[in-house]
Design a protein around this motif. Structure first.
Motif, PDB file in Angstrom:
ATOM      1  N   VAL A  36       0.612  -1.184  -0.094  1.00 55.85           N
ATOM      2  CA  VAL A  36       0.107  -0.017   0.013  1.00 55.85           C
ATOM      3  C   VAL A  36       0.800   1.286   0.016  1.00 55.85           C
ATOM      4  O   VAL A  36       0.756   2.141  -0.711  1.00 55.85           O
ATOM      5  N   VAL A  37       1.754   1.285   0.743  1.00 57.98           N
ATOM      6  CA  VAL A  37       2.673   2.383   1.055  1.00 57.98           C
ATOM      7  C   VAL A  37       3.633   2.597  -0.163  1.00 57.98           C
ATOM      8  O   VAL A  37       3.695   3.601  -0.990  1.00 57.98           O
ATOM      9  N   GLY A  38       3.870   1.471  -0.949  1.00 57.68           N
ATOM     10  CA  GLY A  38       4.474   1.437  -2.271  1.00 57.68           C
ATOM     11  C   GLY A  38       3.764   1.764  -3.389  1.00 57.68           C
ATOM     12  O   GLY A  38       4.340   2.663  -4.203  1.00 57.68           O
ATOM     13  N   TRP A  39       2.522   1.623  -3.418  1.00 60.22           N
ATOM     14  CA  TRP A  39       1.624   2.194  -4.387  1.00 60.22           C
ATOM     15  C   TRP A  39       1.551   3.662  -4.414  1.00 60.22           C
ATOM     16  O   TRP A  39       1.735   4.275  -5.389  1.00 60.22           O
ATOM     17  N   TRP A  40       1.532   4.212  -3.225  1.00 53.60           N
ATOM     18  CA  TRP A  40       1.383   5.703  -2.913  1.00 53.60           C
ATOM     19  C   TRP A  40       2.942   6.176  -3.335  1.00 53.60           C
ATOM     20  O   TRP A  40       3.018   7.287  -4.352  1.00 53.60           O
ATOM     21  N   ALA A  41       3.846   5.496  -2.812  1.00 54.19           N
ATOM     22  CA  ALA A  41       5.149   6.232  -3.094  1.00 54.19           C
ATOM     23  C   ALA A  41       5.797   6.041  -4.734  1.00 54.19           C
ATOM     24  O   ALA A  41       6.111   6.722  -5.163  1.00 54.19           O
ATOM     25  N   CYS A  42       5.207   5.177  -5.362  1.00 53.02           N
ATOM     26  CA  CYS A  42       5.539   4.824  -6.796  1.00 53.02           C
ATOM     27  C   CYS A  42       4.597   5.784  -7.460  1.00 53.02           C
ATOM     28  O   CYS A  42       5.237   6.460  -8.504  1.00 53.02           O
ATOM     29  N   THR A  43       3.506   6.172  -7.280  1.00 51.36           N
ATOM     30  CA  THR A  43       2.600   6.894  -7.822  1.00 51.36           C
ATOM     31  C   THR A  43       3.248   8.254  -7.839  1.00 51.36           C
ATOM     32  O   THR A  43       3.212   9.039  -8.772  1.00 51.36           O
ATOM     33  N   THR A  44       3.409   8.685  -6.670  1.00 49.72           N
ATOM     34  CA  THR A  44       4.152  10.178  -6.275  1.00 49.72           C
ATOM     35  C   THR A  44       5.451  10.200  -6.978  1.00 49.72           C
ATOM     36  O   THR A  44       5.392  11.466  -7.652  1.00 49.72           O
ATOM     37  N   THR A  45       6.296   9.315  -6.872  1.00 53.69           N
ATOM     38  CA  THR A  45       7.583   9.514  -7.373  1.00 53.69           C
ATOM     39  C   THR A  45       7.545   9.543  -8.998  1.00 53.69           C
ATOM     40  O   THR A  45       8.105  10.500  -9.664  1.00 53.69           O
ATOM     41  N   ALA A  46       6.661   8.616  -9.585  1.00 53.47           N
ATOM     42  CA  ALA A  46       6.540   8.530 -11.191  1.00 53.47           C
ATOM     43  C   ALA A  46       5.982  10.091 -11.452  1.00 53.47           C
ATOM     44  O   ALA A  46       6.444  10.707 -12.468  1.00 53.47           O
ATOM     45  N   ARG A  47       4.991  10.355 -10.836  1.00 53.12           N
ATOM     46  CA  ARG A  47       4.540  11.722 -11.200  1.00 53.12           C
ATOM     47  C   ARG A  47       5.567  12.982 -11.093  1.00 53.12           C
ATOM     48  O   ARG A  47       5.819  13.791 -11.981  1.00 53.12           O
ATOM     49  N   ASN A  48       6.156  13.101  -9.850  1.00 51.06           N
ATOM     50  CA  ASN A  48       7.291  14.058  -9.568  1.00 51.06           C
ATOM     51  C   ASN A  48       8.640  14.112 -10.572  1.00 51.06           C
ATOM     52  O   ASN A  48       9.060  15.065 -11.019  1.00 51.06           O
ATOM     53  N   MET A  49       8.695  12.736 -11.287  1.00 51.09           N
ATOM     54  CA  MET A  49       9.756  12.685 -12.266  1.00 51.09           C
ATOM     55  C   MET A  49       9.382  12.667 -13.396  1.00 51.09           C
ATOM     56  O   MET A  49      10.241  12.656 -14.389  1.00 51.09           O
ATOM     57  N   ALA A  50       8.191  12.868 -13.771  1.00 53.21           N
ATOM     58  CA  ALA A  50       7.403  12.897 -14.845  1.00 53.21           C
ATOM     59  C   ALA A  50       8.127  11.768 -16.107  1.00 53.21           C
ATOM     60  O   ALA A  50       7.993  11.847 -17.110  1.00 53.21           O
ATOM     61  N   GLY A 107       0.745   4.819 -17.460  1.00 52.32           N
ATOM     62  CA  GLY A 107       0.731   6.202 -17.156  1.00 52.32           C
ATOM     63  C   GLY A 107       0.699   6.751 -15.738  1.00 52.32           C
ATOM     64  O   GLY A 107       1.641   6.158 -15.056  1.00 52.32           O
ATOM     65  N   PHE A 108       0.120   7.692 -15.314  1.00 58.99           N
ATOM     66  CA  PHE A 108       0.422   8.531 -14.297  1.00 58.99           C
ATOM     67  C   PHE A 108      -1.006   8.353 -13.479  1.00 58.99           C
ATOM     68  O   PHE A 108      -1.965   7.792 -13.766  1.00 58.99           O
ATOM     69  N   GLY A 109      -0.920   8.747 -12.262  1.00 57.16           N
ATOM     70  CA  GLY A 109      -1.952   8.484 -11.117  1.00 57.16           C
ATOM     71  C   GLY A 109      -1.940   7.034 -10.597  1.00 57.16           C
ATOM     72  O   GLY A 109      -0.765   6.390 -10.705  1.00 57.16           O
ATOM     73  N   TRP A 110      -3.073   6.777  -9.975  1.00 62.40           N
ATOM     74  CA  TRP A 110      -3.170   5.391  -9.032  1.00 62.40           C
ATOM     75  C   TRP A 110      -2.936   4.256 -10.111  1.00 62.40           C
ATOM     76  O   TRP A 110      -2.358   3.328  -9.788  1.00 62.40           O
ATOM     77  N   LEU A 117       4.048  -1.852  -9.461  1.00 63.65           N
ATOM     78  CA  LEU A 117       4.171  -2.948  -8.706  1.00 63.65           C
ATOM     79  C   LEU A 117       3.708  -4.092  -9.274  1.00 63.65           C
ATOM     80  O   LEU A 117       4.007  -5.267  -9.302  1.00 63.65           O
ATOM     81  N   TRP A 118       2.659  -3.966 -10.319  1.00 61.33           N
ATOM     82  CA  TRP A 118       1.785  -5.223 -10.668  1.00 61.33           C
ATOM     83  C   TRP A 118       2.558  -6.050 -11.547  1.00 61.33           C
ATOM     84  O   TRP A 118       2.390  -7.462 -11.357  1.00 61.33           O
ATOM     85  N   ASP A 119       3.256  -5.660 -12.598  1.00 58.85           N
ATOM     86  CA  ASP A 119       3.998  -6.549 -13.146  1.00 58.85           C
ATOM     87  C   ASP A 119       5.099  -7.347 -12.370  1.00 58.85           C
ATOM     88  O   ASP A 119       5.252  -8.672 -12.605  1.00 58.85           O
ATOM     89  N   ASP A 120       5.621  -6.784 -11.236  1.00 61.73           N
ATOM     90  CA  ASP A 120       6.447  -7.507 -10.355  1.00 61.73           C
ATOM     91  C   ASP A 120       5.964  -8.496  -9.413  1.00 61.73           C
ATOM     92  O   ASP A 120       6.614  -9.836  -9.062  1.00 61.73           O
TER      93      ASP A 120
END
Length: 137
Positions: A36-50, A107-110, A117-120
């Motif tokens: 759950v925390v990783g889902w949020w962190a991956c979403t936020t990081t990907a968005r911030n890194m574009a 894409g971006f967002g949730w 995470l899903w493919d892993d």
């Protein structure tokens, strides 16, 4: 060394350390919370890194390989090494269902954060399937 390989090695080492203090049910709760925390962190990081799925994010490998070890242990060193090799193969080569999972959420967002995470998780499932067949034979 590729970031995913480093992340998986860190997952292996940290799992071995954590299992000294956490009983299996607590390790399972840690994996669930880390997802759950990783889902949020991956979403936020990907968005911030574009970048939709930055290669520098390795939390996906960590949580997925923790899952492999949690479900496949106890195993000796050689079994763990085989699990590591299988997981790295499925994660890097993305054969069949792993490639499908990798293309499913982009894409971006949730959706994008979950896609990181899903493919892993699918690579972890494939790894566990091979280990189960290996143990059966």
């Amino acid at each position: 060394m590729a970031p995913g390989t480093v992340g998986t090695l860190w997952a292996w080492l940290s799992y071995l350390a954590l299992q000294q203090w956490l009983p299996p049910q607590h390790m399972g709760m840690l994996i669930a919370a880390s997802t759950v925390v990783g889902w949020w962190a991956c979403t936020t990081t990907a968005r911030n890194m574009a970048v939709a799925d930055p290669g520098s994010i390795v939390w996906d490998e960590v949580v997925a390989f923790w899952l492999v070890l949690w479900l496949a242990m106890p195993m000796g060193w050689w079994g763990q090494l085989v699990a590591f090799g299988l997981f790295r193969f499925f994660d890097a080569a993305k054969p069949g269902p792993v490639g499908w999972a990798d293309s499913l959420f982009k894409g971006f967002g949730w959706r994008g954060g979950w896609g990181i995470l899903w493919d892993d998780f699918v690579a972890a499932f494939c790894t566990l399937l091979v280990i189960a067949v290996w143990r059966f034979l």
